[in-house]
Write a protein that holds these residues in place. Structure first.
Motif, PDB file in Angstrom:
ATOM      1  N   ASP A  79       0.806  -1.217   0.000  1.00  0.00           N
ATOM      2  CA  ASP A  79       0.000   0.000   0.000  1.00  0.00           C
ATOM      3  C   ASP A  79       0.844   1.274   0.000  1.00  0.00           C
ATOM      4  N   MET A  80       2.154   1.122  -0.053  1.00  0.00           N
ATOM      5  CA  MET A  80       3.031   2.292  -0.078  1.00  0.00           C
ATOM      6  C   MET A  80       2.935   2.942  -1.459  1.00  0.00           C
ATOM      7  N   HIS A  81       2.643   4.240  -1.477  1.00  0.00           N
ATOM      8  CA  HIS A  81       2.471   4.956  -2.741  1.00  0.00           C
ATOM      9  C   HIS A  81       3.332   6.207  -2.811  1.00  0.00           C
ATOM     10  N   GLY A  82       4.425   6.230  -2.062  1.00  0.00           N
ATOM     11  CA  GLY A  82       5.317   7.371  -2.106  1.00  0.00           C
ATOM     12  C   GLY A  82       4.873   8.537  -1.245  1.00  0.00           C
ATOM     13  N   ASP A  83       3.816   8.373  -0.469  1.00  0.00           N
ATOM     14  CA  ASP A  83       3.352   9.423   0.433  1.00  0.00           C
ATOM     15  C   ASP A  83       4.341   9.530   1.596  1.00  0.00           C
ATOM     16  N   PRO A  84       4.893  10.703   1.856  1.00  0.00           N
ATOM     17  CA  PRO A  84       5.881  10.838   2.932  1.00  0.00           C
ATOM     18  C   PRO A  84       5.302  10.585   4.326  1.00  0.00           C
ATOM     19  N   ASP A  85       3.989  10.550   4.444  1.00  0.00           N
ATOM     20  CA  ASP A  85       3.347  10.278   5.734  1.00  0.00           C
ATOM     21  C   ASP A  85       3.078   8.798   5.956  1.00  0.00           C
ATOM     22  N   GLN A  86       3.495   7.950   5.008  1.00  0.00           N
ATOM     23  CA  GLN A  86       3.324   6.506   5.164  1.00  0.00           C
ATOM     24  C   GLN A  86       4.598   5.905   5.749  1.00  0.00           C
ATOM     25  N   LEU A  87       4.407   4.880   6.580  1.00  0.00           N
ATOM     26  CA  LEU A  87       5.518   4.192   7.227  1.00  0.00           C
ATOM     27  C   LEU A  87       5.303   2.691   7.057  1.00  0.00           C
ATOM     28  N   SER A  88       6.207   2.037   6.353  1.00  0.00           N
ATOM     29  CA  SER A  88       6.078   0.600   6.127  1.00  0.00           C
ATOM     30  C   SER A  88       6.287  -0.169   7.428  1.00  0.00           C
ATOM     31  N   ILE A  89       5.499  -1.204   7.611  1.00  0.00           N
ATOM     32  CA  ILE A  89       5.644  -2.103   8.755  1.00  0.00           C
ATOM     33  C   ILE A  89       7.007  -2.779   8.726  1.00  0.00           C
ATOM     34  N   LEU A  90       7.656  -2.840   7.568  1.00  0.00           N
ATOM     35  CA  LEU A  90       8.949  -3.509   7.447  1.00  0.00           C
ATOM     36  C   LEU A  90      10.139  -2.624   7.808  1.00  0.00           C
ATOM     37  N   THR A  91       9.897  -1.357   8.111  1.00  0.00           N
ATOM     38  CA  THR A  91      10.977  -0.499   8.585  1.00  0.00           C
ATOM     39  C   THR A  91      11.176  -0.744  10.081  1.00  0.00           C
TER      40      THR A  91
END
Length: 135
Positions: A79-91
């Motif tokens: 669901d990551m679309h390059g939005d800087p407010d998104q944080l991947s669970i894999l980080t």
């Protein structure tokens, strides 16, 4: 000692399926998330306390006791679309946040070996609190 975490069985199921499909190049991220999930208590999605970080929650947090807060949405990689407010669970930060509740602090190791401390300051949006289970 890490604080206890709570994860819905629905998030757990989705995360298990995601982990099964990860390429070998993401083994370190997979192992870190598996370690976290291994110590999680499970809850019904509709009984999730409103102050717990779940998948797709928008959470406010700070690093190393700083007053400055960051607000991001904990997201599945698909669901990551390059939005800087998104944080991947894999980080490392995403994995550390999952299942914590407002006020919890956790120490976590960055990929470079340095440690950071993360504190959950608040949850602006939690799908379960809004009755959204189909995400």
């Amino acid at each position: 000692m890490k604080p206890s975490i709570l994860v819905s069985w629905l998030d757990m199921d989705r995360l298990d399926r995601m982990l099964d499909s990860l390429p070998a190049t993401q083994a370190a991220a997979r192992d870190a998330l598996l370690d976290e999930l291994g110590r999680a208590a499970l809850a019904e999605p509709w009984e999730m306390p409103p102050d717990v970080v779940t998948m797709n929650s928008r959470v406010r947090f700070s690093f190393d006791g700083a007053d400055e807060e960051v607000a991001m949405t904990l997201t599945y990689p698909k669901d990551m679309h390059g939005d800087p407010d998104q944080l991947s669970i894999l980080t490392p930060v995403g994995t550390a946040l999952l299942g914590l509740k407002t006020g919890d602090t956790i120490s976590w190791q960055r990929p470079d070996g340095a440690m950071f401390e993360l504190t959950v300051r608040g949850i602006e949006y939690q799908p379960e609190r809004e009755g959204v289970f189909h995400r």
